[in-house]
Design an enzyme around this catalytic site. Structure first.
Site, PDB file in Angstrom:
ATOM      1  N   ASN A 155     -19.842  96.788  49.187  1.00  0.00           N
ATOM      2  CA  ASN A 155     -19.969  98.221  49.504  1.00  0.00           C
ATOM      3  C   ASN A 155     -19.593  98.369  50.969  1.00  0.00           C
ATOM      4  O   ASN A 155     -20.388  98.041  51.851  1.00  0.00           O
ATOM      5  CB  ASN A 155     -21.410  98.680  49.249  1.00  0.00           C
ATOM      6  CG  ASN A 155     -21.639 100.114  49.693  1.00  0.00           C
ATOM      7  OD1 ASN A 155     -20.697 100.821  50.031  1.00  0.00           O
ATOM      8  ND2 ASN A 155     -22.896 100.534  49.691  1.00  0.00           N
ATOM      9  N   TRP A 156     -18.394  98.851  51.180  1.00  0.00           N
ATOM     10  CA  TRP A 156     -17.902  98.949  52.564  1.00  0.00           C
ATOM     11  C   TRP A 156     -18.552 100.093  53.341  1.00  0.00           C
ATOM     12  O   TRP A 156     -18.370 100.211  54.543  1.00  0.00           O
ATOM     13  CB  TRP A 156     -16.387  99.139  52.565  1.00  0.00           C
ATOM     14  CG  TRP A 156     -15.619  97.867  52.328  1.00  0.00           C
ATOM     15  CD1 TRP A 156     -16.125  96.612  52.164  1.00  0.00           C
ATOM     16  CD2 TRP A 156     -14.187  97.731  52.238  1.00  0.00           C
ATOM     17  NE1 TRP A 156     -15.104  95.703  51.990  1.00  0.00           N
ATOM     18  CE2 TRP A 156     -13.901  96.366  52.034  1.00  0.00           C
ATOM     19  CE3 TRP A 156     -13.125  98.636  52.321  1.00  0.00           C
ATOM     20  CZ2 TRP A 156     -12.590  95.881  51.907  1.00  0.00           C
ATOM     21  CZ3 TRP A 156     -11.826  98.154  52.193  1.00  0.00           C
ATOM     22  CH2 TRP A 156     -11.563  96.797  51.994  1.00  0.00           C
ATOM     23  N   LYS A 157     -19.237 100.988  52.640  1.00  0.00           N
ATOM     24  CA  LYS A 157     -19.821 102.171  53.287  1.00  0.00           C
ATOM     25  C   LYS A 157     -18.727 102.897  54.075  1.00  0.00           C
ATOM     26  O   LYS A 157     -17.565 102.875  53.644  1.00  0.00           O
ATOM     27  CB  LYS A 157     -21.034 101.762  54.130  1.00  0.00           C
ATOM     28  CG  LYS A 157     -22.028 100.923  53.299  1.00  0.00           C
ATOM     29  CD  LYS A 157     -23.357 100.701  53.941  1.00  0.00           C
ATOM     30  CE  LYS A 157     -24.226  99.853  53.005  1.00  0.00           C
ATOM     31  NZ  LYS A 157     -25.558  99.620  53.523  1.00  0.00           N
ATOM     32  N   HIS A 191     -26.956 105.347  45.726  1.00  0.00           N
ATOM     33  CA  HIS A 191     -27.315 104.427  46.820  1.00  0.00           C
ATOM     34  C   HIS A 191     -28.420 105.064  47.659  1.00  0.00           C
ATOM     35  O   HIS A 191     -28.451 106.280  47.838  1.00  0.00           O
ATOM     36  CB  HIS A 191     -26.075 104.145  47.680  1.00  0.00           C
ATOM     37  CG  HIS A 191     -26.304 103.024  48.645  1.00  0.00           C
ATOM     38  ND1 HIS A 191     -26.996 103.197  49.819  1.00  0.00           N
ATOM     39  CD2 HIS A 191     -25.970 101.711  48.589  1.00  0.00           C
ATOM     40  CE1 HIS A 191     -27.062 102.021  50.448  1.00  0.00           C
ATOM     41  NE2 HIS A 191     -26.446 101.116  49.729  1.00  0.00           N
ATOM     42  N   GLU A 214     -28.836 105.292  50.724  1.00  0.00           N
ATOM     43  CA  GLU A 214     -28.352 106.109  51.847  1.00  0.00           C
ATOM     44  C   GLU A 214     -27.990 107.510  51.362  1.00  0.00           C
ATOM     45  O   GLU A 214     -28.184 108.497  52.073  1.00  0.00           O
ATOM     46  CB  GLU A 214     -27.165 105.404  52.531  1.00  0.00           C
ATOM     47  CG  GLU A 214     -27.636 104.191  53.316  1.00  0.00           C
ATOM     48  CD  GLU A 214     -26.612 103.076  53.456  1.00  0.00           C
ATOM     49  OE1 GLU A 214     -25.420 103.280  53.205  1.00  0.00           O
ATOM     50  OE2 GLU A 214     -27.038 101.960  53.840  1.00  0.00           O
ATOM     51  N   GLU A 236     -32.011  97.313  45.317  1.00  0.00           N
ATOM     52  CA  GLU A 236     -31.821  97.210  46.764  1.00  0.00           C
ATOM     53  C   GLU A 236     -33.066  97.724  47.487  1.00  0.00           C
ATOM     54  O   GLU A 236     -33.210  98.949  47.684  1.00  0.00           O
ATOM     55  CB  GLU A 236     -30.609  98.043  47.205  1.00  0.00           C
ATOM     56  CG  GLU A 236     -29.304  97.619  46.597  1.00  0.00           C
ATOM     57  CD  GLU A 236     -28.114  98.035  47.467  1.00  0.00           C
ATOM     58  OE1 GLU A 236     -27.335  97.151  47.826  1.00  0.00           O
ATOM     59  OE2 GLU A 236     -27.995  99.222  47.805  1.00  0.00           O
ATOM     60  N   GLY A 281     -29.196  96.256  55.619  1.00  0.00           N
ATOM     61  CA  GLY A 281     -28.648  96.293  56.968  1.00  0.00           C
ATOM     62  C   GLY A 281     -29.605  95.792  58.032  1.00  0.00           C
ATOM     63  O   GLY A 281     -29.374  96.005  59.228  1.00  0.00           O
ATOM     64  N   SER A 328     -28.995  92.707  52.773  1.00  0.00           N
ATOM     65  CA  SER A 328     -28.800  91.552  53.668  1.00  0.00           C
ATOM     66  C   SER A 328     -28.370  90.283  52.918  1.00  0.00           C
ATOM     67  O   SER A 328     -28.770  89.177  53.289  1.00  0.00           O
ATOM     68  CB  SER A 328     -30.043  91.305  54.521  1.00  0.00           C
ATOM     69  OG  SER A 328     -30.298  92.430  55.354  1.00  0.00           O
ATOM     70  N   GLY A 350     -23.290  94.843  51.608  1.00  0.00           N
ATOM     71  CA  GLY A 350     -22.758  95.727  52.642  1.00  0.00           C
ATOM     72  C   GLY A 350     -22.039  94.933  53.720  1.00  0.00           C
ATOM     73  O   GLY A 350     -20.897  94.509  53.557  1.00  0.00           O
ATOM     74  N   GLY A 351     -22.729  94.686  54.817  1.00  0.00           N
ATOM     75  CA  GLY A 351     -22.124  94.081  56.006  1.00  0.00           C
ATOM     76  C   GLY A 351     -21.282  92.843  55.743  1.00  0.00           C
ATOM     77  O   GLY A 351     -20.161  92.721  56.266  1.00  0.00           O
TER      78      GLY A 351
HETATM   79  O1  LIG Z   1     -26.673  98.722  51.099  1.00  0.00           O
HETATM   80  C1  LIG Z   1     -26.238  97.621  50.796  1.00  0.00           C
HETATM   81  C2  LIG Z   1     -25.234  97.474  49.737  1.00  0.00           C
HETATM   82  O2  LIG Z   1     -25.114  98.639  48.980  1.00  0.00           O
HETATM   83  C3  LIG Z   1     -26.686  96.399  51.489  1.00  0.00           C
HETATM   84  O3  LIG Z   1     -26.197  96.428  52.776  1.00  0.00           O
HETATM   85  P1  LIG Z   1     -26.304  95.079  53.668  1.00  0.00           P
HETATM   86  O4  LIG Z   1     -25.713  93.978  52.829  1.00  0.00           O
HETATM   87  O5  LIG Z   1     -25.485  95.391  54.885  1.00  0.00           O
HETATM   88  O6  LIG Z   1     -27.742  94.868  53.938  1.00  0.00           O
END
Ligand SMILES: O=C(CO)COP(=O)(O)O
Length: 253
Positions: free
Chosen positions: A9-11, A95, A97, A167, A173, A213, A234-235
């Site tokens: 997930n590149w956000k 998600h 967010e 999640e 994050g 994470s 994500g990251g």
């Molecule tokens: O929100 C996430 C994937 O959708 C997780 O993000 P991180 O892997 O950066 O913690």
């Protein structure tokens, strides 16, 4: 046996050029699709170019959100019909967010999930608790409630194709992942919810991911757990080398 699945997930990261460079760098190195489903969920602006870049390779392209209506007066929104027409095969729905900052609710998550199925898009439904809910011992109840509401009205056949990502919000994050044991327990609880609402065979088919994470250092122990079928990342999905390491860990686990 459920095939493992890793979704990046590149956000809201990267420019189009950076996205295409990433795709060109990884595409020939991605493990065979018989071993792992490898998905990049990118900003909507990049989807067309990414689909062209990975055409013929083992990479699927997904969106990060969409509307539940096909078209209409929804300024700035993304139509599921347009995603289907482009050839987008997955979409993240609900998600945390988006629930937190963009007014997504259990009801809109449910409508979007149904819309995704109408358009041949596999939904990746996100659920998870806040730190306060975890401390109050409400994790399982909260997650079960989110899952039940997201699945309302779906057929058993649809549920079998579903992907649910657990999640925990406090792990996103933060560098503070859930332990593999805890993640496995909550993923197992989600599977039980699917079993009691649908059937044992639906529960055995649904894919349940962990997210929060995930990185090359903890993917092996997460993938070793029986209830965890993959990860939503994500990251660590933004760097081509780290993304490939995650895919290899899932493919060889
Ligand atoms: O929100 C996430 C994937 O959708 C997780 O993000 P991180 O892997 O950066 O913690």
């Amino acid at each position: 046996m459920r095939k493992p699945l890793i979704a990046g997930n590149w956000k809201m990261n990267k420019t189009i050029q950076e996205a295409v460079d990433f795709a060109n760098e990884v595409k020939g190195l991605v493990p065979d699709r018989s071993k792992v489903d490898s998905i990049i969920c990118a900003p909507a602006l990049f989807l067309d170019r990414l689909l062209a870049a990975v055409d013929g390779y083992n990479v699927h392209i997904g969106a990060q959100t969409m509307h539940y209506e096909e078209s209409g007066a929804f300024t700035g929104e993304i139509s599921p019909a347009a995603l289907e027409d482009l050839g987008v095969s997955y979409c993240i729905i609900g998600h945390s967010e988006r629930r937190d900052m963009f007014n997504e609710t259990d009801e809109s998550v449910n409508k979007k999930t149904a819309a995704a199925f109408r358009h041949n898009i596999k939904p990746i439904i996100c659920v998870g608790e806040t730190l306060e809910q975890r401390e109050r011992n409400e994790t399982k109840g909260h997650v079960a409630n989110q899952v039940s509401k997201a699945l309302q009205g779906l057929t058993e056949e649809q549920v079998k194709q579903l992907i649910i990502a657990y999640e925990p919000i406090w792990a996103i994050g933060t560098g503070k992942s859930s332990t593999a044991e805890d993640a496995n327990e909550v993923c197992g609880h989600i599977r039980q919810v699917v079993e009691s609402s649908y059937s044992g065979s639906a529960a055995q088919s649904v894919k349940i991911l962990y997210g929060g994470s995930v990185n090359p250092g903890n993917i092996d122990e997460l993938m070793a757990k029986p209830e965890i079928d993959g990860a939503l990342v994500g990251g660590a999905s933004l760097d081509p080398h780290s993304f490939l390491r995650l895919l290899e860990a899932a493919a060889n686990g």
